[in-house]
Design an enzyme around this catalytic site. Sequence first.
Site, PDB file in Angstrom:
ATOM      1  N   LYS A 151      30.798  33.591  29.289  1.00 22.72           N
ATOM      2  CA  LYS A 151      31.587  34.155  30.583  1.00 22.72           C
ATOM      3  C   LYS A 151      31.839  32.915  31.230  1.00 22.72           C
ATOM      4  O   LYS A 151      30.768  31.973  31.387  1.00 22.72           O
ATOM      5  CB  LYS A 151      30.924  35.326  31.293  1.00 22.72           C
ATOM      6  N   GLU A 201      30.929  41.378  49.030  1.00 22.61           N
ATOM      7  CA  GLU A 201      29.791  41.100  48.260  1.00 22.61           C
ATOM      8  C   GLU A 201      28.726  40.479  49.015  1.00 22.61           C
ATOM      9  O   GLU A 201      28.664  39.151  49.440  1.00 22.61           O
ATOM     10  CB  GLU A 201      30.137  40.223  46.847  1.00 22.61           C
ATOM     11  N   GLU A 245      29.966  43.099  31.687  1.00 25.49           N
ATOM     12  CA  GLU A 245      30.104  41.787  32.306  1.00 25.49           C
ATOM     13  C   GLU A 245      29.257  42.195  33.638  1.00 25.49           C
ATOM     14  O   GLU A 245      28.554  41.228  34.254  1.00 25.49           O
ATOM     15  CB  GLU A 245      31.716  41.778  32.905  1.00 25.49           C
ATOM     16  N   GLU A 381      44.902  40.315  37.740  1.00 28.76           N
ATOM     17  CA  GLU A 381      43.889  40.670  38.738  1.00 28.76           C
ATOM     18  C   GLU A 381      43.671  39.942  39.914  1.00 28.76           C
ATOM     19  O   GLU A 381      43.435  40.296  40.988  1.00 28.76           O
ATOM     20  CB  GLU A 381      42.509  40.824  37.911  1.00 28.76           C
TER      21      GLU A 381
END
Length: 397
Positions: A151, A201, A245, A381
């Site tokens: 990733k 977050e 993910e 995105e």
Amino acid sequence: MSTAAHQVATHRPLTEPAHPAVGAATALLDTYSPDARFLATPTRTLLTRGELRAVPQGDAPVAERVTGALAESGGSLVIGAIPFDQRAVPALVIPETVHTGPPLAADPLIALPADPPRAASWDIRPDPAPEVYAQGVAAAVDRMWQGEFSKVVLARTLVLTSEDELDIAGVLQRLARRDPSGYTFAMPTAPGRTLLGASPELLVSRRGSLLVANPLAGSTPRSADLAEDVRRAAALLHSAKDLHEHAVVVDAVHQTMAPYCSKIDVPVRPTLIRTATMWHLSTTVTGVLSGPETSALEIACAMHPTPAVCGTPTDLARTVIRETEPFDRGFFTGMVGWGNAEGDGEWVVTIRCAEAAGRSLRLYAGAGVVAASDPAAETAETGAKFRTFLNAVGAEL
């Protein structure tokens, strides 16, 4: 008594009143000016001014430098931002004055709309161009299929320039009032530069012996159509690509927190959280701290960067980021927050952010790229993530 000592003595305690006064939080938002530091979290609202001491650059870990700066200055807390590269110069200070209020979401006046953006003509320059970004995603996917890494988070930016001076206070108002339950911030990072954002977050918080982390990974843009919005949320909850993910990030957070904890709880499946523009997979990891000597900032630095903002394995992902992104991330995907001398604090992942300088704003947005990623979808995105700031300044792509 010296001026600095008097200012420290008049700091307000970092506790939330049992019955917060209406307008207490929004008053701090309303009195913000670009020379101040503002941070709103789900537990409190902070507005600070001045600095008793800046946390210096040095070879020691940043948490150690913060501890030393707090002790030497006699201040009650540190506030500011740390870059993506922890070796770079932080923008952390021990402030002269600290004003504390309840969370914005608890203040009924936060429901009042902010003034709309002033009419402005924006020149918008992508860096890199969307097609170049998509090519970078495709190249990373090819390398993942060859087994090099699993990733990487790749970002792109938009540089917005106006003929008029930026209304930083107005942008902050619109960010805060649109997502009052999140983490909204405005921090000077250098003379004439301000880091602004509305992050969803939490990297990690500590309150006494309680640790909380809230990793987010796996996202989809929201829709103005209610039925389509619900469909997208449900699809995200069942997306094999996004669930994988997300699991990688949660496992990394778990493994980093565990050595500091006598007890840790990790939910089996993620839930959903939403912002005004995005749906995210979310897991709240909680732990009981083994000893009081470990601060929230020390744990945050150990966790950073998580696979949610860098990739896996970390060192190789960093290299891919440097090779692919044509800009320095600076404070983007670093952390922003506060901590006190007792070790409590809240440190947030610096996303949904921009840096203001003069008449320009540089907006940042990234996407997690895995072997199953589609370059066009990842480009879309990042475009959706830009909407947080584009809406706040009245600009459109």
